[in-house]
Design a protein around this motif. Structure first.
Motif, PDB file in Angstrom:
ATOM      1  N   LYS A 147      41.614  35.874  41.666  1.00 18.04           N
ATOM      2  CA  LYS A 147      41.413  37.281  42.021  1.00 18.04           C
ATOM      3  C   LYS A 147      41.383  38.142  40.760  1.00 18.04           C
ATOM      4  O   LYS A 147      42.091  37.875  39.785  1.00 18.04           O
ATOM      5  CB  LYS A 147      42.510  37.760  42.962  1.00 18.04           C
ATOM      6  N   ARG A 148      40.566  39.189  40.817  1.00 12.66           N
ATOM      7  CA  ARG A 148      40.548  40.158  39.726  1.00 12.66           C
ATOM      8  C   ARG A 148      41.666  41.175  39.941  1.00 12.66           C
ATOM      9  O   ARG A 148      42.192  41.298  41.055  1.00 12.66           O
ATOM     10  CB  ARG A 148      39.189  40.852  39.673  1.00 12.66           C
ATOM     11  N   PRO A 149      42.056  41.900  38.887  1.00  6.85           N
ATOM     12  CA  PRO A 149      43.156  42.857  39.031  1.00  6.85           C
ATOM     13  C   PRO A 149      42.996  43.835  40.184  1.00  6.85           C
ATOM     14  O   PRO A 149      43.981  44.177  40.849  1.00  6.85           O
ATOM     15  CB  PRO A 149      43.147  43.574  37.673  1.00  6.85           C
ATOM     16  N   SER A 150      41.775  44.277  40.448  1.00  2.00           N
ATOM     17  CA  SER A 150      41.554  45.245  41.525  1.00  2.00           C
ATOM     18  C   SER A 150      41.859  44.664  42.900  1.00  2.00           C
ATOM     19  O   SER A 150      42.035  45.412  43.870  1.00  2.00           O
ATOM     20  CB  SER A 150      40.105  45.737  41.494  1.00  2.00           C
ATOM     21  N   GLN A 151      41.925  43.340  42.995  1.00  2.00           N
ATOM     22  CA  GLN A 151      42.213  42.681  44.269  1.00  2.00           C
ATOM     23  C   GLN A 151      43.701  42.371  44.443  1.00  2.00           C
ATOM     24  O   GLN A 151      44.087  41.790  45.452  1.00  2.00           O
ATOM     25  CB  GLN A 151      41.404  41.385  44.357  1.00  2.00           C
ATOM     26  N   LEU A 152      44.514  42.759  43.472  1.00  2.00           N
ATOM     27  CA  LEU A 152      45.947  42.477  43.499  1.00  2.00           C
ATOM     28  C   LEU A 152      46.736  43.763  43.679  1.00  2.00           C
ATOM     29  O   LEU A 152      46.289  44.850  43.324  1.00  2.00           O
ATOM     30  CB  LEU A 152      46.368  41.796  42.187  1.00  2.00           C
ATOM     31  N   GLY A 155      52.520  45.243  41.989  1.00  2.00           N
ATOM     32  CA  GLY A 155      53.532  44.259  41.608  1.00  2.00           C
ATOM     33  C   GLY A 155      52.918  42.944  41.165  1.00  2.00           C
ATOM     34  O   GLY A 155      53.398  42.306  40.221  1.00  2.00           O
ATOM     35  N   GLN A 156      51.862  42.517  41.856  1.00  2.00           N
ATOM     36  CA  GLN A 156      51.178  41.280  41.465  1.00  2.00           C
ATOM     37  C   GLN A 156      50.521  41.424  40.092  1.00  2.00           C
ATOM     38  O   GLN A 156      50.580  40.513  39.267  1.00  2.00           O
ATOM     39  CB  GLN A 156      50.132  40.914  42.512  1.00  2.00           C
ATOM     40  N   ARG A 157      49.907  42.580  39.850  1.00  2.00           N
ATOM     41  CA  ARG A 157      49.289  42.799  38.533  1.00  2.00           C
ATOM     42  C   ARG A 157      50.334  42.733  37.422  1.00  2.00           C
ATOM     43  O   ARG A 157      50.072  42.162  36.358  1.00  2.00           O
ATOM     44  CB  ARG A 157      48.557  44.145  38.507  1.00  2.00           C
TER      45      ARG A 157
END
Length: 236
Positions: A147-152, A155-157
């Protein structure tokens, strides 16, 4: 004991460090700081807004250099390092986590974590994704690798950013307001991850924070006011 011998006893040793921005009216960001941090310590730096917390962290992380004074890391005097030496040393010894994760938007989580491994070039290029995947899984990001950052979530990022900081197995993790942009549950998660890095992997973690709850997990809290260490300072 000589300065070099005493420096080797601590992971980070700072002696009389001052950072001044020159100009028509010089501005001193950090003034005459003396500090020692041991291996495996979780240290939080706290203080009022504009007190010099982040400036000190950037000096400890060799992202900025002192106007005066010396900084040793693992017994190595970093005074006088040129740009190439600084880059190599940072890649080998230091990992960084920021309030805004600074992940590359066009890259997957796996590629973001692989990047510093490839840049250092100390392991085969095809081994980097495996190392990155292990770190992501350790931080509870199974199934999120591509996943790309925009999909996280936020907290996940930030967990991806911590995995990236760990990519080259650094000695020290430096974190600048790592929970400043997160909700309370994600903040607690990041706090626990950073604390556990010291317990489980014997990493040294130095974090700047304004969050007293976050700082309560630290082994030691250091106050800084007007660019100087102030051990009597307490959050209001």
């Amino acid at each position: 004991m000589s300065g070099g011998e005493s420096a080797a006893a601590s992971v980070i040793r700072v002696e009389h460090v001052t950072r001044t921005l020159e100009g028509e009216v010089p501005v001193t960001l950090v003034e005459d700081v003396n500090l020692e941090i041991e291996r495996g310590e979780f240290v939080c730096v706290m203080g009022p807004s504009g007190s010099g917390k982040s400036s000190l962290l950037y000096l400890l992380g060799l992202l900025d250099m002192p106007t005066r004074g010396r900084i040793w890391i693992e017994g190595v005097d970093t005074t006088g390092f040129d740009d190439d030496q600084l880059t190599d040393f940072r890649l080998a010894k230091l990992g960084y986590v920021f309030q805004f994760h600074f992940l590359l938007a066009e890259f997957s989580a796996l590629d973001n974590v692989s990047l510093p491994i490839r840049k250092r070039g100390r392991m085969p290029q095809d081994a980097a994704p495996e190392r990155a995947a292990q770190l992501l899984d350790r931080l509870g990001l199974e199934g999120q690798h591509h996943k790309r950052p925009s999909q996280l979530s936020g907290g996940q990022r930030q967990r991806v950013a911590i995995a990236r900081a760990l990519a080259n197995d650094p000695l020290v993790i430096l974190a600048d307001e790592p929970t400043g942009n997160l909700d309370s549950a994600s903040s607690a998660n990041v706090r626990d991850i950073l604390r556990n890095l010291t317990r489980e992997l014997n990493k040294t973690v130095v974090a700047v924070t304004h969050d007293a709850h976050f700082a309560s997990a630290a082994d030691r809290r250091i106050g800084i006011v007007d660019g100087r260490i102030d051990l009597s300072w307490r959050p209001g």
